[in-house]
Design an enzyme around this catalytic site. Structure first.
Site, PDB file in Angstrom:
ATOM      1  CE1 TYR A 174      -4.044   1.746  -0.083  1.00 50.71           C
ATOM      2  CE2 TYR A 174      -3.353   2.845   1.930  1.00 50.71           C
ATOM      3  CZ  TYR A 174      -4.223   2.732   0.860  1.00 50.71           C
ATOM      4  OH  TYR A 174      -5.269   3.616   0.739  1.00 50.71           O
ATOM      5  CG  ASN A 187     -15.054   1.102   0.414  1.00 57.23           C
ATOM      6  OD1 ASN A 187     -14.021   1.351  -0.189  1.00 57.23           O
ATOM      7  ND2 ASN A 187     -15.243  -0.050   1.038  1.00 57.23           N
ATOM      8  CG  ASN A 202     -18.718  -7.059  -8.955  1.00 61.29           C
ATOM      9  OD1 ASN A 202     -18.090  -6.324  -9.723  1.00 61.29           O
ATOM     10  ND2 ASN A 202     -18.278  -8.268  -8.629  1.00 61.29           N
ATOM     11  CB  SER A 203     -15.951  -3.115  -6.128  1.00 63.61           C
ATOM     12  OG  SER A 203     -16.305  -1.795  -6.529  1.00 63.61           O
ATOM     13  CB  VAL A 222     -15.904   1.947  -4.355  1.00 66.21           C
ATOM     14  CG1 VAL A 222     -16.135   3.295  -5.027  1.00 66.21           C
ATOM     15  CG2 VAL A 222     -14.909   2.109  -3.204  1.00 66.21           C
ATOM     16  CD1 TRP A 280      -5.654   6.427  -1.985  1.00 64.20           C
ATOM     17  CD2 TRP A 280      -3.776   7.611  -1.819  1.00 64.20           C
ATOM     18  NE1 TRP A 280      -4.884   5.832  -1.012  1.00 64.20           N
ATOM     19  CE2 TRP A 280      -3.721   6.536  -0.902  1.00 64.20           C
ATOM     20  CE3 TRP A 280      -2.706   8.489  -1.916  1.00 64.20           C
ATOM     21  CZ2 TRP A 280      -2.631   6.342  -0.051  1.00 64.20           C
ATOM     22  CZ3 TRP A 280      -1.617   8.292  -1.075  1.00 64.20           C
ATOM     23  CH2 TRP A 280      -1.583   7.225  -0.160  1.00 64.20           C
TER      24      TRP A 280
END
Length: 326
Positions: A53, A125, A151-152, A154, A264
């Protein structure tokens, strides 16, 4: 109390994290002791465990970038929250724990009638989805937007927020089995990605301009979104589920003036004023409390089963979020 902890990073996230016993001092001046009610496991949490990350805390560390809790006790000189109040925990504060000490000034009071499991997912999210639809381009009710990875987590919030704002959203998924879940959220247009995506999008819009493309996949999927949006439109990338760099055709970038940019939410948190953060999070909290905004939860786990929880969150084709409920 117990908390999750990791002292090293590795390719298998559940192998590096464990539940440990811990003790906390009483809250000092300006501090609050908070019982954690729920904390989600996000892709960003898993990437921190694997070391991939953009922000990596010093080790050893307690994971957890968001969550919701209830105030148990207060130190001196605290006026913004009270004992018993439900509060949003500070972003990136290590929320995979049964209890934590937090600066009281960083706690945001939340509607007590809302489901704490839904409130626990408020920090990452939903603001990502809200900001993607409000701060990238100026959108008016009736404008066309397209997103992939619908489908995520977010993506699900984008479906609901677009409906709230009166936007026409085309939702793209990578497999046929994901279509039904997106439609259950109220999506009208759901397509499976493919080379003929621009043609099918044009059939839906009747040739009207698609003002914004929202990309969480990268690779060739980015280019397909760029083919779908109108001249001078923007494609914004906020994820790389394919593991590939975003592809963009010179024909789109040069001749059609399609703009490609990134987003981001961590950078937004670093730049936004405290008042702006309260404004955005407060609006989203109201939508959650009213039931207008929610995310599906697949399973909940206690801290003692942290390895199982992380493994479940890392598994492919989940049908909802994995939450820790300490």
């Amino acid at each position: 109390m117990k908390r999750a902890q990791y002292a090293e990073r590795g390719p298998v996230p559940q192998d590096v994290v464990e539940a440990v016993d811990a003790e906390l001092p009483p809250p000092g001046p300006g501090q609050a002791l908070v019982a954690v009610l729920a904390a989600p496991i996000n892709p960003s949490d898993l990437l921190q465990l694997t070391g991939q990350y953009g922000i990596l805390p010093p080790l050893p560390a307690t994971p957890g970038n968001e969550g919701v809790g209830r105030v148990l006790a207060l130190g001196p000189h605290v006026e913004n929250v009270h004992v018993g109040q439900v509060v949003l925990l500070p972003a990136g504060s290590g929320t995979w724990t049964t209890q934590m000490i937090a600066d009281a000034a960083s706690l945001l009071p939340l509607p007590s009638e809302a489901d704490p499991r839904q409130l626990s997912m408020l920090t990452v999210n939903p603001p990502t989805a809200w900001l993607l639809l409000t701060e990238i381009v100026d959108l008016e009710p009736g404008d066309w937007v397209i997103q992939n990875a619908a489908n995520s987590a977010v993506g699900g919030y984008l479906v609901q927020i677009a409906k709230h704002r009166g936007l026409k959203l085309i939702n793209v998924v990578r497999r046929e089995s994901a279509v039904a879940a997106v439609k259950e959220l109220g999506a009208e247009y759901v397509l499976v990605d493919g080379e003929d995506l621009p043609r099918r999008v044009k059939e839906i819009t009747g040739g009207a301009k698609v003002a914004l493309g929202i990309d969480a996949v990268g690779g060739a999927a980015t280019e397909r979104l760029a083919h779908c949006v109108g001249r001078g439109a923007t494609v914004v990338n906020y994820g790389a589920m394919s593991g590939e760099a975003c592809h963009a055709s010179p024909a789109d970038i040069i001749f059609r003036d399609v703009r490609l940019r990134g987003f981001w939410v961590s950078a937004w948190y670093g730049a936004a004023t405290p008042q702006r953060k309260i404004e955005v999070l407060g609006k989203i909290a109201q939508l959650i409390a009213s039931g207008e905004l929610s995310a599906k939860v697949q399973a909940t786990y206690p801290i003692e089963r942290i390895k199982e929880a992380v493994a479940a969150a890392a598994a492919g084709e989940r049908d909802g979020k994995i939450l820790l409920v300490p």
